[in-house]
Write an enzyme that holds these catalytic residues in place. Structure first.
Site, mmCIF file in Angstrom:
data_model
loop_
_atom_site.group_PDB
_atom_site.id
_atom_site.type_symbol
_atom_site.label_atom_id
_atom_site.label_comp_id
_atom_site.label_asym_id
_atom_site.label_seq_id
_atom_site.Cartn_x
_atom_site.Cartn_y
_atom_site.Cartn_z
ATOM 1 N N ASP A 119 0.833 -1.191 0.000
ATOM 2 C CA ASP A 119 0.000 0.000 0.000
ATOM 3 C C ASP A 119 0.873 1.250 0.000
ATOM 4 O O ASP A 119 1.921 1.285 -0.650
ATOM 5 C CB ASP A 119 -0.953 -0.037 1.198
ATOM 6 N N SER A 120 0.457 2.290 0.737
ATOM 7 C CA SER A 120 1.182 3.558 0.694
ATOM 8 C C SER A 120 2.596 3.457 1.265
ATOM 9 O O SER A 120 3.485 4.197 0.842
ATOM 10 C CB SER A 120 0.389 4.627 1.467
ATOM 11 N N TRP A 121 2.820 2.559 2.235
ATOM 12 C CA TRP A 121 4.176 2.390 2.754
ATOM 13 C C TRP A 121 5.100 1.902 1.652
ATOM 14 O O TRP A 121 6.233 2.360 1.525
ATOM 15 C CB TRP A 121 4.181 1.386 3.916
ATOM 16 N N GLY A 177 5.614 4.689 -1.204
ATOM 17 C CA GLY A 177 6.390 5.883 -0.873
ATOM 18 C C GLY A 177 5.563 7.135 -0.704
ATOM 19 O O GLY A 177 6.057 8.253 -0.910
ATOM 20 N N HIS A 181 2.940 9.097 7.546
ATOM 21 C CA HIS A 181 3.556 8.004 6.798
ATOM 22 C C HIS A 181 5.062 7.960 7.057
ATOM 23 O O HIS A 181 5.644 8.934 7.532
ATOM 24 C CB HIS A 181 3.275 8.148 5.303
#
Length: 354
Positions: A135-137, A140, A330
């Protein structure tokens, strides 16, 4: 020096003959299209300069020649950008997509040499191959920001760089080709805060161009990663269930998550075979242990069924010193380096046959 072209460059007839990529691309012959983050192209040329042919008004790119510090191109549009004034000789060039664009493909039209030079055959593929799924991790999201509210610093896209994620850093440290098959906000069975019900990461995993096209991606000959790293579940569990969602409680969601994850592992096994190691990663989540408990159960079940090459890796946020100073809490660049270190150390314990 990088500058926009004021004339017209002659695009190559076969882009993939002169530019190496491990990314998912739609091959149009004289150009390729793509949406997944971190797609990169590597080439070689002889002469004093090289042009990069792009058609993309949505994404940012990093351009690097001979391993020097990269220059960033912001939403370049339809153009050729030139790197000029180089010493006459043989050089390498690399262009990498920094940002996400699930609905809008970017297009790369190849490399062109400055007058008197020529583009050489692209570099050979690397023997080591890794796919990073997440996912977003993994993508980036906002990782170049040093403040969590990045609205005052341009928003998410200018502060994101898939080429500096833990996956990209890990792969480069191992001299491995890699894919970042990632989409911010997507989960295994539930997206962030229950958004976009009826679709999940699994809906789009098999596609060449994510949401922009229904074409199913066919792994090219030679793409068979020895390692797949999966990080899906933060979005499933990070927010409370909303009224109207199909799960009565967290236990029901976790059960559905585990069943879907086991099916997704079957998909990966069918694609890459039994010899590939699959590492399921998960971070510390302060609001619930459902993600950790579920991943550990999944690994135990697969191992008990004879699939000993499925492993789990916990990213201990506190032990790794994660500051989560990227956009919207994040991982920051500091964090991605720490995550890459933890992942690299774990990979070193696996009996991989690279």
């Amino acid at each position: 020096m990088i500058s926009p072209d004021t004339g017209r460059a002659v695009a190559p007839r076969d882009v993939l003959a002169q530019a190496h990529t491990a990314g998912r691309v739609q091959d149009l012959g004289t150009s390729v299209r793509y949406t997944w983050p971190g797609v990169s192209f590597e080439g070689r040329f002889r002469g004093t300069g090289v042009g990069i042919v792009l058609n993309d008004a949505a994404n940012d790119y990093d351009v690097q020649v001979d391993g020097a510090a990269p220059a960033t191109l912001r939403t370049p549009g339809r153009t050729t950008y030139w790197v000029s004034g180089l010493r006459d000789g043989t050089h390498t060039v690399r262009v990498a997509k920094r940002t996400e664009s699930p609905w809008q493909p970017g297009e790369f039209g190849g490399f062109v040499a400055a007058p008197g030079g020529r583009v050489l055959d692209g570099p050979a593929p690397r023997a080591r191959q890794i796919e990073f799924i997440g996912d977003s991790w993994t993508a980036g999201y906002g990782n170049m920001s040093t403040v969590r509210d990045c609205g005052a610093t341009g928003g998410v896209n200018p502060n994101s760089n898939a080429d500096q994620t833990f996956g990209a850093l890990t792969a480069r440290g191992l001299n491995a080709d890699y894919q970042l098959t990632a989409w911010s906000g997507m989960g295994m069975v539930r997206n962030y805060n229950g958004g976009n019900p009826g679709t999940t990461f699994r809906t789009f995993y098999d596609r060449t161009l994510q949401a922009a096209d229904l074409e199913v991606w066919q792994p090219p000959r030679g793409w068979r990663p020895q390692l797949v790293v999966v990080g899906l579940g933060i979005n499933d569990f990070s927010t409370a269930l909303n009224p109207g969602e199909p799960w009565a409680d967290l236990d029901a969601l976790a059960a559905d998550y585990r069943a879907a994850y086991l099916g997704f592992l079957d998909t990966l096994r069918a694609r890459y075979g039994k010899s590939t190691y699959i590492v399921l990663t998960y971070p510390t989540m302060s609001n619930t242990t459902a993600l950790a408990d579920s991943v550990q159960q999944i690994v135990r079940q697969r191992n008990a069924q004879g699939d000993g090459r499925v492993k789990a890796l916990h990213y201990d946020n506190a032990a790794l010193g994660l500051d989560l100073l990227g956009c919207d809490w994040h991982p920051s660049l500091h964090d991605h380096k720490a995550l890459a270190g933890a992942l690299g150390s774990f990979i070193a314990t696996l009996p991989l046959r690279w």
